[in-house]
Motif scaffolding. Structure first.
Motif, PDB file in Angstrom:
ATOM      1  N   ASP A  41      42.874  33.677  38.249  1.00  0.00           N
ATOM      2  CA  ASP A  41      41.919  33.909  39.333  1.00  0.00           C
ATOM      3  C   ASP A  41      42.327  35.084  40.208  1.00  0.00           C
ATOM      4  O   ASP A  41      41.495  35.695  40.871  1.00  0.00           O
ATOM      5  N   ALA A  42      43.621  35.390  40.222  1.00  0.00           N
ATOM      6  CA  ALA A  42      44.141  36.497  41.028  1.00  0.00           C
ATOM      7  C   ALA A  42      45.489  36.901  40.429  1.00  0.00           C
ATOM      8  O   ALA A  42      45.956  36.307  39.454  1.00  0.00           O
ATOM      9  N   THR A  95      39.317  45.859  40.881  1.00  0.00           N
ATOM     10  CA  THR A  95      39.447  45.625  42.322  1.00  0.00           C
ATOM     11  C   THR A  95      38.091  45.541  43.016  1.00  0.00           C
ATOM     12  O   THR A  95      37.944  44.854  44.023  1.00  0.00           O
ATOM     13  N   GLU A  96      37.097  46.212  42.472  1.00  0.00           N
ATOM     14  CA  GLU A  96      35.767  46.184  43.099  1.00  0.00           C
ATOM     15  C   GLU A  96      35.173  44.782  43.046  1.00  0.00           C
ATOM     16  O   GLU A  96      34.607  44.290  44.025  1.00  0.00           O
ATOM     17  N   ALA A  97      35.298  44.116  41.891  1.00  0.00           N
ATOM     18  CA  ALA A  97      34.774  42.754  41.744  1.00  0.00           C
ATOM     19  C   ALA A  97      35.832  41.699  42.019  1.00  0.00           C
ATOM     20  O   ALA A  97      35.524  40.503  42.029  1.00  0.00           O
ATOM     21  N   ASP A  98      37.087  42.140  42.216  1.00  0.00           N
ATOM     22  CA  ASP A  98      38.228  41.256  42.419  1.00  0.00           C
ATOM     23  C   ASP A  98      38.336  40.225  41.294  1.00  0.00           C
ATOM     24  O   ASP A  98      38.367  39.007  41.526  1.00  0.00           O
ATOM     25  N   ILE A 105      33.752  41.863  31.665  1.00  0.00           N
ATOM     26  CA  ILE A 105      33.124  42.219  30.384  1.00  0.00           C
ATOM     27  C   ILE A 105      32.432  41.020  29.757  1.00  0.00           C
ATOM     28  O   ILE A 105      31.311  41.138  29.239  1.00  0.00           O
ATOM     29  N   THR A 106      33.066  39.848  29.799  1.00  0.00           N
ATOM     30  CA  THR A 106      32.443  38.662  29.204  1.00  0.00           C
ATOM     31  C   THR A 106      31.146  38.319  29.918  1.00  0.00           C
ATOM     32  O   THR A 106      30.164  37.912  29.292  1.00  0.00           O
TER      33      THR A 106
END
Length: 360
Positions: A41-42, A95-98, A105-106
């Motif tokens: 998740d991060a 980083t834009e979508a975190d 991609i999926t």
């Protein structure tokens, strides 16, 4: 739509002949689930630890006896590895979508597949995606689809070559999810598709397009697959054979000579012998043999991920250049290319046969 899917069909909400106390029943649909490996998740320590614990505790991935493996995993590996893995993920993180590129991609693949199936079958098909490890989890997606009326579900592991640590564990998780459902949907699993003509054509297209943009033609194309212990091959897992056949079929589709393309395997860990040659060593040997420009492709990955964006583009690239190579070209995974999406839909149409038909 087939007759079996249209007769005695409940409307959204309460059944016509049911008492008022009866719970709502969703309109019947067929579900499609694209299943990928997973993602943390991060990139922080605890997010990485949770993800790695789930991944490395899977006995399809590491099949050593639990009494031997778990103490080592919990006390040593999960103390150190979240830091190095987190660093690797951080270097490729969207980083834009975190989120990880694999998740980005999926999601894009799923949206395009859904659009094509909607054009073919209208609202009779519900498409979603899940991850074997991490989120969105397999149980949560299957439960949601069942609640929305999907009494039949096609479960599609996005691994062209069958492997017990990939295809099998994704299917295992799907069937474990059914075990907890009061009302189980019928489930079809999509088999390996490494030899499907549409997949091979998309793979060949990606190579041809990349080669057309190079200033010089690579003297070698290396097809790099995720490795497995050699023991798996000896115990009957067909993954190694599927990989070798993928390379041969790709070579034939491209019209390449035998010496223009090699098969290699990456991501080895642990002490036992793995199938080879190892990509990181093989590219260095190619450089020492005088190959100045090579290209690397990853036919086993449906989406670019840490193994391609970090391992290939950094570690394996560095190995080639350090050994005397000059130009290292990575050809991206098929990702959400239109021809890849069309291949996935072609495969799904075969698996949906008998459950759906194109509206007249």
């Amino acid at each position: 739509m087939s007759e079996s899917m249209s007769t005695d069909r409940p409307c959204e909400g309460r059944l016509a002949h049911a008492p008022e106390s009866h719970p709502p029943v969703a309109r019947k649909k067929v579900g499609v689930v694209l299943a990928n490996l997973g993602t943390p998740d991060a990139t922080d320590y605890w997010s990485m630890r949770r993800y790695l614990n789930e991944f490395l505790s899977d006995q399809r991935v590491v099949d050593y006896a639990r009494w031997k493996w778990q103490p080592l995993l919990q006390t040593i590996i999960l103390t150190k590895r979240p830091f190095s893995s987190g660093k690797a993920y951080k270097s490729i993180w969207n980083t834009e979508a975190d989120e990880s590129p694999l998740l980005t991609i999926t999601r894009a693949q799923t949206a395009k597949v859904a659009a094509q199936l909607k054009a073919l079958h209208g609202d009779a098909v519900e498409v979603d995606f899940c991850m074997r490890y991490g989120n969105p989890s397999t149980p949560s997606v299957l439960e949601r689809l069942q609640a929305e009326g999907c009494e039949r579900i096609v479960f599609f592991p996005l691994y062209p070559q069958y492997g017990s640590p990939t295809t099998a564990t994704a299917n295992d998780q799907a069937f474990r999810s059914l075990m907890k459902m009061k009302w189980q949907p019928a489930l079809r699993t999509v088999p390996a598709y490494f030899d499907h003509p549409s997949y091979l054509r998309a793979l060949a297209n990606s190579v041809e397009e990349a080669y057309a943009g190079f200033d010089t033609r690579p003297s070698k194309l290396v097809a790099s697959y995720h490795g497995v212990p050699e023991r798996y091959l000896l115990e009957g897992d067909p993954y190694h054979c599927h990989c070798q056949k993928t390379t041969r079929l790709l070579r034939e589709t491209l019209g390449f000579e035998r010496e223009e393309i090699d098969t290699a395997f990456q991501s080895q860990f642990g002490p036992e012998k793995w199938v080879g040659p190892q990509t990181v060593e093989h590219v260095a040997e190619l450089a020492r043999q005088g190959h100045k420009h090579i290209a690397v492709i990853s036919p086993a990955f449906s989406s670019d991920c840490v193994e391609t964006l970090e391992e290939i583009q950094e570690e394996i690239r560095e190995s080639f250049l350090h050994a005397g190579g000059e130009t290292f070209s990575y050809i991206p995974c098929l990702n959400d290319r239109d021809d890849h999406v069309e291949a996935l839909v072609d495969i799904l149409e075969s698996e949906l046969a008998g459950w759906l038909s194109t509206p007249q």
